[in-house]
Design a protein around this motif. Structure first.
Motif, PDB file in Angstrom:
ATOM      1  N   PRO A 119     -16.212 -81.396   0.892  1.00 12.03           N
ATOM      2  CA  PRO A 119     -16.135 -79.987   0.477  1.00 12.03           C
ATOM      3  C   PRO A 119     -16.326 -79.009   1.629  1.00 12.03           C
ATOM      4  O   PRO A 119     -15.893 -77.864   1.545  1.00 12.03           O
ATOM      5  N   SER A 152     -12.132 -78.173 -11.622  1.00  9.99           N
ATOM      6  CA  SER A 152     -11.865 -76.765 -11.903  1.00  9.99           C
ATOM      7  C   SER A 152     -11.070 -76.558 -13.190  1.00  9.99           C
ATOM      8  O   SER A 152     -11.066 -75.466 -13.752  1.00  9.99           O
ATOM      9  N   HIS A 181     -12.078 -79.688   3.957  1.00 12.21           N
ATOM     10  CA  HIS A 181     -11.218 -80.441   3.052  1.00 12.21           C
ATOM     11  C   HIS A 181     -10.105 -81.194   3.770  1.00 12.21           C
ATOM     12  O   HIS A 181      -9.326 -81.901   3.116  1.00 12.21           O
ATOM     13  N   ARG A 190     -10.668 -77.894  -3.548  1.00  9.57           N
ATOM     14  CA  ARG A 190     -10.107 -76.590  -3.188  1.00  9.57           C
ATOM     15  C   ARG A 190      -8.635 -76.452  -3.586  1.00  9.57           C
ATOM     16  O   ARG A 190      -8.092 -75.354  -3.579  1.00  9.57           O
ATOM     17  N   ASN A 191      -8.021 -77.568  -3.884  1.00 11.39           N
ATOM     18  CA  ASN A 191      -6.603 -77.533  -4.252  1.00 11.39           C
ATOM     19  C   ASN A 191      -6.343 -78.648  -5.244  1.00 11.39           C
ATOM     20  O   ASN A 191      -6.176 -79.803  -4.864  1.00 11.39           O
ATOM     21  N   ARG A 192      -6.302 -78.324  -6.527  1.00  9.68           N
ATOM     22  CA  ARG A 192      -6.214 -79.350  -7.564  1.00  9.68           C
ATOM     23  C   ARG A 192      -4.882 -80.085  -7.564  1.00  9.68           C
ATOM     24  O   ARG A 192      -4.734 -81.098  -8.235  1.00  9.68           O
ATOM     25  N   ASP A 223      -8.902 -82.979  -4.449  1.00 13.69           N
ATOM     26  CA  ASP A 223      -9.401 -81.969  -3.518  1.00 13.69           C
ATOM     27  C   ASP A 223      -9.979 -80.809  -4.330  1.00 13.69           C
ATOM     28  O   ASP A 223      -9.260 -80.164  -5.094  1.00 13.69           O
TER      29      ASP A 223
END
Length: 304
Positions: free
Chosen positions: A46, A227, A49, A272-274, A270
């Protein structure tokens, strides 16, 4: 029938992974002589990334995707169950100690893999699969012959009944669980990928029921988008990689680029980026998808 064929199939993969294997990159270079043993755990760092945290048979690696890997700390123990906090500052691991060859119990590192402390079950328990809730690290589940649960960060443990779970096979204390995962925003919601299908619990592991939208065959791995909880992935025996966009009601087969012969044992999304999903096969090949699992490319390749 599936119970009889599942574990010889899985054991063949595990045996293949037990060999010390050189890796090369599909993108960039890995330093000559860099080696990686079979991969048991995977997480996207995290804090950065572009880096992957890879738990292996000979320690914990931090790898820039397809370029270089470095050992975190000096511990070359067999790291099996592996989990990290959402902020990436605390790591949790189980497995076998390199010096004593005993089960290491549950260990924690608060300096990102430099030093490890025993939290519980030293010398007694080897969680091949465990999960620490990323949003509430006080919630920990692990499987070793039965279900273990802690609600206070590993100080006190209980063994939820596990009513409704499939019975273990003859494969020892690791059956029937192949993978366990908590839903990030609801720690009482737990999923178990087992040798007889995907199971879920809504009461912290006390009672379980099969996810009936999937067949009662081995589900090897599972990932849920932190998320967006409705998005989930599973790897199903004889089906391949499957994705759901509606909370596991409907599934579609994805995974173009993963060879049909390879079984995905570990996945990581990830945070930060699904749309970025990583998948590790039993052969220790690492694949990356940038379009939500539809298509994958090889980023770390095992050299036979």
């Amino acid at each position: 029938m599936f119970k009889q064929i599942a574990f010889p199939f899985l054991l063949a993969g595990i045996i293949a992974l037990s060999m010390f294997q050189t890796i090369q990159a599909g993108e960039g270079k890995v330093p000559k002589g860099e080696k990686i043993s079979h991969i048991h755990g995977l997480a996207v760092d995290p804090i950065d990334h572009t880096m992957l945290l890879i738990a292996t048979h000979h320690g914990l690696l931090r790898c820039r995707q397809g370029e270089e890997c470095s050992l975190l700390g000096n511990d070359r123990s067999d790291f099996m169950g592996f989990s990290i906090s959402a902020d990436g500052k605390t790591f949790y691991v189980s497995g076998h100690d390199a010096s004593t060859h005993q089960n290491m119990g549950l260990r924690r590192s608060t300096d990102r893999g430099g030093k490890w402390e025993v939290m519980a079950f030293g010398g007694r328990v080897d969680f091949h699969t465990m999960t620490v809730n990323p949003l509430n690290p006080n919630i920990i589940y692990g499987w070793y012959g039965r279900l273990y649960r802690s609600l206070d960060g590993g100080k006190i443990w209980d063994n939820p009944e596990g009513k409704g779970l499939p019975p273990p096979s003859e494969q020892g204390p690791y059956s029937p669980f192949l993978n366990i995962l908590t839903e990030p925003k609801d720690p009482n919601k737990v999923f178990a990928a087992t040798d007889q299908g995907l199971y879920s619990s809504s009461d912290g592991g006390k009672s379980w029921s099969p996810v009936k939208t999937l067949p009662p065959v081995p589900v090897v791995s599972i990932a849920i988008d932190m998320s967006q909880r409705n998005i989930s992935y599973v790897f199903v025996f004889r089906k391949g990689l499957m994705k759901s966009l509606d909370g596991m009601k409907d599934w579609k087969v994805v995974g173009n680029g993963i060879p049909e012969r390879e079984v995905i044992g570990i996945m990581a999304i990830d945070p930060r980026n699904r749309d970025t999903l990583y998948a590790v096969s039993f052969e220790s090949n690492v694949y990356r998808s940038d379009d939500g699992g539809e298509n994958f490319k090889l980023i770390i390749e095992t050299v036979k």
